[in-house]
Motif scaffolding. Sequence first.
Motif, short mmCIF file in Angstrom:
data_model
loop_
_atom_site.label_atom_id
_atom_site.label_comp_id
_atom_site.label_asym_id
_atom_site.label_seq_id
_atom_site.Cartn_x
_atom_site.Cartn_y
_atom_site.Cartn_z
N LYS A 1 0.84 -1.20 0.00
CA LYS A 1 0.00 0.00 0.00
C LYS A 1 0.87 1.24 0.00
N ALA A 2 1.95 1.19 0.78
CA ALA A 2 2.84 2.34 0.86
C ALA A 2 3.46 2.64 -0.50
N ARG A 3 3.60 1.60 -1.32
CA ARG A 3 4.14 1.82 -2.67
C ARG A 3 3.04 2.06 -3.69
N GLY A 4 1.87 2.39 -3.21
CA GLY A 4 0.78 2.70 -4.13
C GLY A 4 0.12 1.47 -4.74
N PHE A 5 0.26 0.33 -4.08
CA PHE A 5 -0.34 -0.91 -4.58
C PHE A 5 -1.44 -1.32 -3.63
N ASN A 6 -2.54 -0.61 -3.64
CA ASN A 6 -3.60 -1.00 -2.71
C ASN A 6 -4.50 -2.05 -3.34
N GLY A 7 -5.49 -2.45 -2.58
CA GLY A 7 -6.36 -3.52 -3.01
C GLY A 7 -7.06 -3.26 -4.33
N LYS A 8 -7.27 -2.00 -4.64
CA LYS A 8 -7.95 -1.69 -5.89
C LYS A 8 -7.00 -1.71 -7.08
N GLN A 9 -5.76 -1.23 -6.82
CA GLN A 9 -4.81 -1.22 -7.93
C GLN A 9 -4.41 -2.62 -8.35
N LEU A 10 -4.42 -3.54 -7.40
CA LEU A 10 -4.17 -4.92 -7.77
C LEU A 10 -5.21 -5.37 -8.79
N GLY A 11 -6.42 -4.80 -8.63
CA GLY A 11 -7.49 -5.11 -9.57
C GLY A 11 -7.14 -4.71 -10.99
N LYS A 12 -6.38 -3.62 -11.12
CA LYS A 12 -5.99 -3.19 -12.47
C LYS A 12 -5.11 -4.26 -13.11
N LEU A 13 -4.24 -4.87 -12.29
CA LEU A 13 -3.40 -5.94 -12.83
C LEU A 13 -4.25 -7.13 -13.28
N THR A 14 -5.20 -7.47 -12.43
CA THR A 14 -6.05 -8.60 -12.80
C THR A 14 -6.80 -8.31 -14.09
N GLN A 15 -7.22 -7.06 -14.21
CA GLN A 15 -7.89 -6.66 -15.45
C GLN A 15 -6.96 -6.86 -16.64
N ALA A 16 -5.72 -6.43 -16.48
CA ALA A 16 -4.74 -6.59 -17.55
C ALA A 16 -4.54 -8.08 -17.85
N LEU A 17 -4.54 -8.88 -16.80
CA LEU A 17 -4.38 -10.32 -16.98
C LEU A 17 -5.50 -10.88 -17.85
N PHE A 18 -6.72 -10.49 -17.53
CA PHE A 18 -7.84 -11.02 -18.29
C PHE A 18 -7.85 -10.53 -19.74
N GLN A 19 -7.13 -9.45 -20.01
CA GLN A 19 -7.02 -9.03 -21.40
C GLN A 19 -6.02 -9.90 -22.15
N GLN A 20 -5.10 -10.50 -21.41
CA GLN A 20 -4.08 -11.32 -22.08
C GLN A 20 -4.46 -12.80 -22.18
N ILE A 21 -5.29 -13.27 -21.25
CA ILE A 21 -5.63 -14.70 -21.31
C ILE A 21 -7.01 -14.89 -21.92
N SER A 22 -7.27 -16.13 -22.30
CA SER A 22 -8.59 -16.41 -22.88
C SER A 22 -9.09 -17.74 -22.35
N GLU A 23 -10.24 -18.11 -22.80
CA GLU A 23 -10.89 -19.33 -22.34
C GLU A 23 -9.97 -20.55 -22.52
N ARG A 24 -9.14 -20.51 -23.56
CA ARG A 24 -8.22 -21.62 -23.83
C ARG A 24 -7.27 -21.88 -22.67
N ASP A 25 -6.95 -20.83 -21.95
CA ASP A 25 -5.99 -20.98 -20.84
C ASP A 25 -6.63 -21.57 -19.59
N LEU A 26 -7.93 -21.54 -19.54
CA LEU A 26 -8.62 -22.09 -18.37
C LEU A 26 -9.69 -23.09 -18.82
N PRO A 27 -9.25 -24.18 -19.44
CA PRO A 27 -10.23 -25.14 -19.95
C PRO A 27 -10.99 -25.81 -18.81
N GLU A 28 -12.15 -26.28 -19.13
CA GLU A 28 -12.97 -27.00 -18.15
C GLU A 28 -12.20 -28.22 -17.66
#
Length: 715
Positions: free
Chosen positions: A176-203
């Motif tokens: 948090k002190a480095r500006g990485f709070n719980g919400k900013q981590l969400g931005k990373l997850t968002q970026a992650l979901f832009q890079q991965i697709s259904e193929r990466d998480l098969p049933e």
Amino acid sequence: MLSFWDICTIFKKNILSQTTLLQSPIEYLKGVGPLRADMLKKELNIYTFNDLLHHFPHRHIDKTQVTPIGQVTPQMDFVQVTGVLQGVTIIGEKRSKRIIAQIKDATGELELAWFQGIQWVQKNIVEGQNYLVFGRVSFFNGRAQIVHPEMEPFIATAIASKSLLEPVYPSTEKLKARGFNGKQLGKLTQALFQQISERDLPENLPTHLLDDRMGRWEAYRQIHFPQSTEKYQKALSRLVYEELFMAQVRLNLIKIDRHKNSKGHHFEKVGTYFNTFYNEHLPFQLTGAQKRVIKEIRQDTARGFQMNRLLQGDVGSGKTMIALLSMLIAADNGYQSCMMAPTEILAQQHFASLSELLKDMPLEVALLTGSTKTAARRSILKGLMENTIQFVVGTHAIIEEVVQFKNLGLAVIDEQHRFGVAQRAQLWKKSTIPPHVLVMTATPIPRTLAMTAFGDLDYSVMDELPPGRQPIKTVHRYETSRASVMDFVKAEITKGRQAYFVYPLIEESEKMSYEDLMQGYEQVKSYFPAPKYKISMVHGKQKNIEKETNMQRFITGDTQILVGTTVIEVGVNVPNASVMVIESAEKFGLSQLHQLRGRVGRGSEQSYCILLSSVKASREAKNRLKIMCETNDGFVIAEKDLSLRGPGDIDGTRQSGALNFKLANIINDRNTLEMAKNDAYALCEKDPTLCMPAHLPIRTFLAAQKAKIGWGKIA
Ligand code: ADP
Ligand code: MG
């Protein structure tokens, strides 16, 4: 036939070389440079895309909820309001410079404040415009204020269409002190979901188990960025199920593997020793539970596979008899047995009761502990080697290298389910075919925990006490009423009973506890003066011989009172003791209190447990004492203990790794756990090597997990 694990090993290279996108190092993610990557690794153990994917939000902020400003109260945590921005003012100079503004709707106004990024705010926010404002509300001189609010221009139509449940992730102070709070981590997850697709998480669940569960890819998306609370719930429930199901499949495979590969002694028959004892020397009728368990053991040992059974029975349920009966079956088949206890006192007690029970039988029992004298030891070692001694009872001394058996068929391990793999391996070295192992414990292991942590052991429960036992009466008293407690104890002693006084021993402050104990001893002595009353004392600092002499004096009834620390916790059996006073009871955990209490109530007399505490004990502590007064049921107590403390604290399970679930909670999700267990069992019965095409994804999943974590067998 190859087992699942063999197949894993063969395919290991294959599986590991199939690097998927999810295995990419976290620094490959957009927005994560080497510096940030370092922080993520250090602080959150996030090394790969996959780790980030499994860093789940601990809550979501519902942006669809807009509160009229007039209704904002100090009880609210985060609020979201809309209104017109007014009165933007810069206050102060240099370091104390800040911006204040008001947001106003029809019902009231609320203050906004910025202390940082002032230039940016000045440039970007526009007075007189409508904004959607979100933030943690605080009250300052009776006025609502949001510091560093999130702002976006408010357009009424946009709000309905957007996914507005915003994830908040667990973070750490450093991040948090480095500006990485719980919400900013969400931005990373968002970026992650832009890079991965259904193929990466098969049933990975077979169709018949998918049913109306949410698909895997969808579930991962919805758990991070849900479109609605309902979808979040469905996503969560699917992923919890998956987590538990995979764990159960894994445990089933380990068990199948063990059954298949662990050749065991074949106890063909029940013969003369068992039958003679059972028909002529058994001092009581077995309880239904005892009969059931002995049947289970009989079946286990007759199949030619090694038995590995955990027997859980509440204090006083009669586990020793189970051990003896099993040992008699071993003897009937020409095998020797050993029985190991955690302390010398307990070993002696077992030895004494086994010798008594077997006194008319042509069987030789020996006691082997650290303090067995050299000459005696030599003759015992000889007897074990030549099979002239059939049963040996003892402490860890039994597993020492020098102790060799002619034909060890059964090892009983009492009161320590922590007995580890290494120690068991030590036992196995004592014969080419490993002995059957029966681990007995009174630590009530909740069903849910047993199913998870010990799923690879066979598991028996004795949930029935011998008849005629009266439930122990438990009361909670404050130290202020000590005098009346002492009077009560005195009255019991006058009736010929004996009493325990137990003091807490907290390891870190051993010295202090020791002083407490000494003080307590003096205090007890002043209420129960010599020579009329005799008191013995035991504690961990005494030499063994001293401890045993004191203990022995109490066991034989020579002393009426035993003052001690928790060294008297385990397994000691003095049926004439009917009162236990636990001093500073607020310092003990629930399970430990229950164990201690089990030292009384072992005879037919009414027994009592008095929990003394300070008036100042914390609310949780008082709650624990209340639970103790309400129930005698070890299982109920264990469940409560588990929900109060969390499973990580239960003895011996911490290292097992079996409980490190990311999403599942074995208490709250016990229904799902039950379902997952049954599904996993059925699946493994049908396809023990996971060779069917429909089960391939499960195999891949488990093999990857195994490679990553290095699952060992659980102790
Ligand atoms: P634990 O399960 O705590 O090890 P023990 O084996 O020490 O319990 O048994 C507690 C007491 O109950 C012993 O005195 C034992 O002789 C007695 N006991 C065991 N089984 C029965 C039974 N079926 N009926 C009556 N008494 C029994
Ligand atoms: Mg016992």
